[in-house]
Design a protein around this motif. Structure first.
Motif, mmCIF file in Angstrom:
data_model
loop_
_atom_site.group_PDB
_atom_site.id
_atom_site.type_symbol
_atom_site.label_atom_id
_atom_site.label_comp_id
_atom_site.label_asym_id
_atom_site.label_seq_id
_atom_site.Cartn_x
_atom_site.Cartn_y
_atom_site.Cartn_z
ATOM 1 N N ALA A 44 0.883 -1.341 0.065
ATOM 2 C CA ALA A 44 0.041 -0.107 0.166
ATOM 3 C C ALA A 44 0.866 1.074 -0.182
ATOM 4 O O ALA A 44 0.205 2.414 0.202
ATOM 5 C CB ALA A 44 -1.010 0.062 1.198
ATOM 6 N N ARG A 45 2.267 1.193 -0.012
ATOM 7 C CA ARG A 45 3.228 2.175 -0.098
ATOM 8 C C ARG A 45 2.781 3.412 -0.952
ATOM 9 O O ARG A 45 2.947 4.507 -0.407
ATOM 10 C CB ARG A 45 4.487 1.800 -0.187
ATOM 11 C CG ARG A 45 4.963 1.311 -1.248
ATOM 12 C CD ARG A 45 6.269 0.724 -1.419
ATOM 13 N NE ARG A 45 7.054 0.275 -2.681
ATOM 14 C CZ ARG A 45 6.633 -1.093 -2.803
ATOM 15 N NH1 ARG A 45 5.911 -1.791 -2.133
ATOM 16 N NH2 ARG A 45 7.216 -1.367 -4.070
ATOM 17 N N ILE A 46 2.495 3.089 -2.272
ATOM 18 C CA ILE A 46 2.098 4.201 -3.140
ATOM 19 C C ILE A 46 0.683 5.139 -2.825
ATOM 20 O O ILE A 46 0.785 6.277 -2.893
ATOM 21 C CB ILE A 46 1.908 3.738 -4.554
ATOM 22 C CG1 ILE A 46 3.284 2.785 -5.112
ATOM 23 C CG2 ILE A 46 1.590 4.632 -5.480
ATOM 24 C CD1 ILE A 46 3.290 2.339 -6.402
ATOM 25 N N GLY A 47 -0.055 4.181 -2.308
ATOM 26 C CA GLY A 47 -1.211 4.865 -1.767
ATOM 27 C C GLY A 47 -1.226 5.718 -0.525
ATOM 28 O O GLY A 47 -1.739 6.641 -0.595
ATOM 29 N N ILE A 48 -0.071 5.267 0.139
ATOM 30 C CA ILE A 48 0.158 5.901 1.478
ATOM 31 C C ILE A 48 0.824 7.294 1.188
ATOM 32 O O ILE A 48 0.519 8.306 1.802
ATOM 33 C CB ILE A 48 0.918 5.014 2.378
ATOM 34 C CG1 ILE A 48 0.088 3.948 2.911
ATOM 35 C CG2 ILE A 48 1.320 5.833 3.942
ATOM 36 C CD1 ILE A 48 0.871 2.958 3.749
ATOM 37 N N VAL A 49 1.811 7.362 0.083
ATOM 38 C CA VAL A 49 2.317 8.423 -0.153
ATOM 39 C C VAL A 49 1.638 9.284 -0.910
ATOM 40 O O VAL A 49 1.471 10.473 -0.449
ATOM 41 C CB VAL A 49 3.574 8.197 -1.096
ATOM 42 C CG1 VAL A 49 3.909 9.289 -1.735
ATOM 43 C CG2 VAL A 49 4.586 7.212 -0.621
ATOM 44 N N GLY A 50 0.364 8.908 -1.486
ATOM 45 C CA GLY A 50 -0.627 9.624 -2.234
ATOM 46 C C GLY A 50 -1.283 10.427 -0.887
ATOM 47 O O GLY A 50 -1.793 11.654 -1.070
ATOM 48 N N ALA A 51 -1.658 9.699 -0.325
ATOM 49 C CA ALA A 51 -2.705 10.143 1.412
ATOM 50 C C ALA A 51 -1.626 11.253 1.885
ATOM 51 O O ALA A 51 -2.172 12.283 2.381
ATOM 52 C CB ALA A 51 -2.992 9.184 2.326
ATOM 53 N N VAL A 52 -0.561 10.921 1.898
ATOM 54 C CA VAL A 52 0.301 12.106 2.697
ATOM 55 C C VAL A 52 0.409 13.346 1.763
ATOM 56 O O VAL A 52 0.460 14.471 2.378
ATOM 57 C CB VAL A 52 1.815 11.732 2.905
ATOM 58 C CG1 VAL A 52 2.807 12.528 3.433
ATOM 59 C CG2 VAL A 52 1.771 10.453 3.828
ATOM 60 N N ILE A 53 0.604 13.314 0.331
ATOM 61 C CA ILE A 53 0.549 14.527 -0.382
ATOM 62 C C ILE A 53 -0.698 15.181 -0.423
ATOM 63 O O ILE A 53 -0.917 16.391 -0.358
ATOM 64 C CB ILE A 53 1.116 13.987 -1.796
ATOM 65 C CG1 ILE A 53 2.390 13.333 -2.012
ATOM 66 C CG2 ILE A 53 0.988 15.180 -2.585
ATOM 67 C CD1 ILE A 53 2.749 12.674 -3.234
ATOM 68 N N LEU A 54 -1.834 14.361 -0.155
ATOM 69 C CA LEU A 54 -3.118 15.024 -0.213
ATOM 70 C C LEU A 54 -3.335 15.766 1.096
ATOM 71 O O LEU A 54 -3.684 16.830 1.040
ATOM 72 C CB LEU A 54 -4.206 13.890 -0.267
ATOM 73 C CG LEU A 54 -5.609 14.588 -0.503
ATOM 74 C CD1 LEU A 54 -5.895 15.183 -1.856
ATOM 75 C CD2 LEU A 54 -6.743 13.377 -0.433
ATOM 76 N N GLY A 55 -2.608 15.078 2.234
ATOM 77 C CA GLY A 55 -2.631 15.987 3.417
ATOM 78 C C GLY A 55 -1.889 17.226 3.374
ATOM 79 O O GLY A 55 -2.153 18.289 3.804
ATOM 80 N N LEU A 56 -0.655 17.173 2.447
ATOM 81 C CA LEU A 56 0.219 18.332 2.291
ATOM 82 C C LEU A 56 -0.728 19.338 1.434
ATOM 83 O O LEU A 56 -0.378 20.615 1.802
ATOM 84 C CB LEU A 56 1.399 17.794 1.529
ATOM 85 C CG LEU A 56 2.311 19.035 1.053
ATOM 86 C CD1 LEU A 56 2.934 19.786 2.021
ATOM 87 C CD2 LEU A 56 3.493 18.506 -0.002
ATOM 88 N N GLY A 57 -1.598 19.054 0.640
ATOM 89 C CA GLY A 57 -2.198 19.941 0.090
ATOM 90 C C GLY A 57 -3.288 20.811 0.607
ATOM 91 O O GLY A 57 -3.249 21.934 0.530
#
Length: 314
Positions: free
Chosen positions: A217-230
Motif C-alpha cells: 500500500a506504500r504508493i497509496g500511503i504516499v498519495g494520502a500524505v501528499i493529499l494531506g500536504l495539499g
C-alpha cells in the motif's frame, strides 16, 4: 426526448466544474497581471535590502516593496513540520483500525477520526489560541529550547508561544484524519491473500503488516500524505490565528512568521493600491496552482493502489 434532455443536463453539470475552475484561474491571472509585469517570477525569490539597516526588506506595501519569499518560506516550513508530526500518528491509527482494532470499537473510532475533518478551521484556531499556544509557551517550547536550542532551530526569541511551530501542530491535527482515512482505504484494498501468504510463511503479525500490507500500500500511503500536504498548504484561518503574521524569515521554528494564505486573509481587504492587491492575487494564483497539482498527484497515487475499488468492510 426526456432521456436526451436529462443526458444533456447531466453533461452540463459535469462541465460546470471545469467552468468554475477555469473562471477562478482566469480571474486570478487577470487580477495579478500588474504584479507579474513588475516582478515576474522573481517575486517569489527576491528580497530588497533596507539601506538604513542593511537587512532584507521583504514586504512593505507603504513603500512599495513586495516579495513573497517569507510567505513561501512560512508555508513550506509549517506544512512539512505538520507532516513530520502527523504522518506517523496517522499511519499508526490506520494500522490499528484496519488490522488490530476489535470490531466493536472499529466503527466508533473510525467515525471519531473522520469527525476531526468536519470541524471548521476557525474552531481549530480558537482551540489553538486558548489551549494549544499556552501549553506550548509554558511547557513544550522551554523543553525544546533546553534540549535542542544548540541547533539554532529552537531559539528563545518568541515568548508568546505563537509562530511556525504552533501552526505546524494545529495543521498536523487538521490533516491527521485525511491521511488516516485514505491510508486505511488503501490498506483495506490490499487483498487478504497477501496477508494469508505472509502468515503462512511463518511471519509474525507485525511482519505481516509491514511486508504484506504496508509495502503493497506504500504508493497509496504516499498519495494520502501528499493529499494531506495539499490541505496544509492551503489552510488559512487556523494558521492565521497562531502563526504570528510577521513577514520575516527566521531560522528558529519557534519564531513568528506568516504564510501565503494568511497574508491574503489579513491584507486583501485593507489593500489600497492596485499593486498591493495584484501582489496578493499573484500569491493566491501560485497557491491555487500548487494546490491543484499536489491534489491531482495525490489522487493519482491513491488510485494506483485502489484502482477505484470501493473500500471493503472488514
Amino acid at each position: 426526448m426526456a432521456d436526451r434532455g436529462f443526458q444533456w443536463l447531466m453533461f452540463l453539470c459535469g462541465l460546470s466544474i471545469f467552468a468554475i475552475v477555469a473562471l477562478i484561474a482566469f480571474e486570478l491571472v487577470l487580477r495579478s497581471d500588474l504584479a507579474w509585469k513588475n516582478f515576474g517570477f522573481q517575486f517569489f525569490f527576491r528580497a530588497d535590502v533596507d539601506p538604513s539597516t542593511h537587512k532584507p526588506w521583504y514586504w512593505d506595501p507603504v513603500n512599495g516593496h513586495f516579495s513573497a519569499l517569507p510567505f513561501v518560506y512560512g508555508t513550506l516550513v509549517t506544512s512539512f513540520m505538520a507532516l513530520l508530526i502527523s504522518v506517523p500518528l496517522a499511519i499508526g491509527v490506520a494500522v490499528f483500525l484496519t488490522e488490530m482494532c476489535p470490531k466493536a470499537l472499529r466503527t466508533a473510532l473510525a467515525f471519531l477520526t473522520e469527525l476531526l475533518a468536519a470541524i471548521p478551521s476557525v474552531i481549530y484556531g480558537l482551540w489553538a489560541v486558548f489551549v494549544l499556544v499556552p501549553l506550548l509557551r509554558q511547557y513544550v517550547n522551554p523543553l525544546l529550547i533546553r534540549s535542542l536550542g544548540w541547533t539554532g532551530m529552537f531559539g528563545d526569541d518568541n515568548p508568546t508561544g505563537l509562530g511556525y511551530f504552533a501552526s505546524a501542530v494545529i495543521l498536523a491535527i487538521m490533516i491527521l484524519p485525511i491521511i488516516s482515512s485514505l491510508t486505511r482505504e488503501v490498506m483495506i484494498a490490499v487483498p487478504h491473500s497477501q496477508r494469508e501468504a505472509v502468515l503462512a510463511l511463518g511471519a509474525t503479525r507485525w511482519e505481516m503488516i509491514r511486508t504484506g500490507v504496508l509495502r503493497n500500500a506504500r504508493i497509496g500511503i504516499v498519495g494520502a500524505v501528499i493529499l494531506g500536504l495539499g490541505r496544509a498548504l492551503g489552510e488559512t484561518m487556523a494558521v492565521t490565528m497562531v502563526i504570528g503574521n510577521t513577514p520575516e524569515i527566521s531560522k528558529s521554528v519557534l519564531a513568528n512568521g506568516t504564510s501565503m494564505a494568511a497574508v491574503i486573509a489579513n491584507e486583501y481587504a485593507e489593500a489600497v493600491t492596485d499593486l498591493h492587491r495584484s501582489a496578493l492575487t499573484e500569491i493566491g494564483l501560485a497557491l491555487f496552482i500548487v494546490t491543484i497539482i499536489v491534489n491531482a498527484l495525490a489522487r493519482f497515487l491513491v488510485w494506483m493502489v485502489t484502482r477505484g475499488a470501493p473500500a471493503r468492510v472488514q
